[in-house]
Write a protein that holds these residues in place. Structure first.
Motif, PDB file in Angstrom:
ATOM      1  N   CYS A 244       0.201  -2.331  -2.395  1.00  0.00           N
ATOM      2  CA  CYS A 244      -0.530  -3.592  -2.362  1.00  0.00           C
ATOM      3  C   CYS A 244       0.276  -4.668  -3.066  1.00  0.00           C
ATOM      4  N   CYS A 246      -1.019  -7.119  -4.717  1.00  0.00           N
ATOM      5  CA  CYS A 246      -1.720  -7.733  -5.858  1.00  0.00           C
ATOM      6  C   CYS A 246      -0.998  -7.372  -7.167  1.00  0.00           C
ATOM      7  N   CYS A 255      -5.262  -0.008  -7.167  1.00  0.00           N
ATOM      8  CA  CYS A 255      -6.052  -1.237  -7.141  1.00  0.00           C
ATOM      9  C   CYS A 255      -7.201  -1.049  -6.159  1.00  0.00           C
ATOM     10  N   HIS A 257      -7.974  -2.716  -3.666  1.00  0.00           N
ATOM     11  CA  HIS A 257      -7.643  -2.993  -2.258  1.00  0.00           C
ATOM     12  C   HIS A 257      -7.151  -1.723  -1.574  1.00  0.00           C
TER      13      HIS A 257
HETATM   14 ZN   LIG Z   1      -4.322  -4.617  -4.652  1.00  0.00          ZN
END
Ligand SMILES: [Zn+2]
Length: 304
Positions: A244, A246, A255, A257
């Motif tokens: 990811c 992020c 995370c 996600h």
């Molecule tokens: Zn993420």
């Protein structure tokens, strides 16, 4: 064409562990029939997380019919019908996995995801989960009871028909940029073969290619602050990884996600590749026993 909403609850993380089904039939712009049935899953293993969601206990389904018996009266209505589900990849995955687990063919039908409908017709920063949309629309129901969830799903579709002026639920696809997915008849997914001696990494890479046909798999996710993050599936010699963009992902931490994609939760998915979410699920779930591509492994994030 029969139009009906469907919702499954599952006993555990396996897609073939349906323990309840709810259905709501739509005719002439309203819900005309509702039904729900308990189902005895093939394996009486209930995950605490799943019980927390639906409140169904092993004792509740011990004497319930197995999937083929519980679903027998409904399968003719699915055939050639238009099926609605909120987060359809999940429910379609349950249907297909459960039919396959009992050696039954998958009926040919079309389906429409009311989560996608709601995102376009009733967008809101709070998200478009079933409970949130229903509450915004004033639909009263008991969330996470399969029959109630199917009813709410049907009512969301009907509300979208009214708001958009579409002539019917099927007509939503003519007024919205929506895709109806049509399943071909017959057993639908190629199953994994038992692993040989090539090892997990080789198998995982092979299965990833089978599942995704060499295409790059990227999911665009809406973060809680409105930022967009990209979760990409990567093949490494050591296995498969979801990475990811992020802050947590860049710092090699798990995370939410990545967790969402592993769980098949498409609430914050912006990209249109719902089918890839479902394929990712199968990749995680269908890997042969002892050689499973564990979610934990997929969750692990490594630097490129
Ligand atoms: Zn993420």
């Amino acid at each position: 064409m029969t139009c009906l909403a469907i919702d499954f609850e599952t006993a555990n993380e396996r897609r073939d562990s349906a323990c309840a089904v709810g259905l709501a039939w739509i005719e002439d712009g309203r819900v005309v029939r509702r039904a729900s049935r308990l189902i005895r899953p093939p394996e009486m293993r209930f995950s605490p997380g799943n019980i927390r969601v639906h409140g169904i206990l092993p004792a509740d389904v011990r004497d319930a019919p197995p999937f083929p018996v519980a679903m027998a009266e409904f399968l003719p209505d699915l055939e050639h019908g238009l099926i609605l589900a909120h987060n359809a990849p999940f429910d379609m995955g349950v249907l297909r996995a459960s039919l396959a687990a009992h050696g039954l063919p998958v009926p040919s039908f079309s389906y429409l995801c009311t989560l996608q409908v709601a995102r376009q017709v009733f967008p809101d920063p709070a998200g478009c989960g079933l409970g949130k949309v229903a509450s915004r629309l004033g639909i009263r129901f008991e969330h996470h009871d399969a029959g109630e969830d199917a009813f709410a799903c049907a009512e969301i579709a009907l509300a979208a028909v009214r708001v958009t002026g579409a002539e019917s639920v099927a007509g939503l696809t003519r007024v919205l940029p929506l895709r109806v997915t049509t399943l071909p008849p017959g057993p639908e997914m190629p199953r994994y073969r038992a692993p040989g001696r090539e090892g997990i990494a080789g198998r995982a890479a092979l299965s990833a290619r089978r599942q995704f046909a060499d295409a790059e798999v990227r999911f665009m996710i809406r973060g809680s602050t409105g930022n967009r993050y990209e979760v990409a599936l990567e093949e490494r010699p050591s296995g498969l990884y979801l990475r990811c963009t992020c802050m947590a992902g860049r710092n090699r931490r798990r995370c939410r996600h990545v967790d969402a994609m592993v769980d098949g939760d498409v609430t914050d998915l912006i990209s249109e590749n719902l089918a890839d979410v479902e394929r990712l699920r199968r990749l995680i779930e269908d890997a042969p026993a002892g050689h499973r591509v564990e979610p934990e492994r997929l969750r692990r994030v490594q630097a490129a």
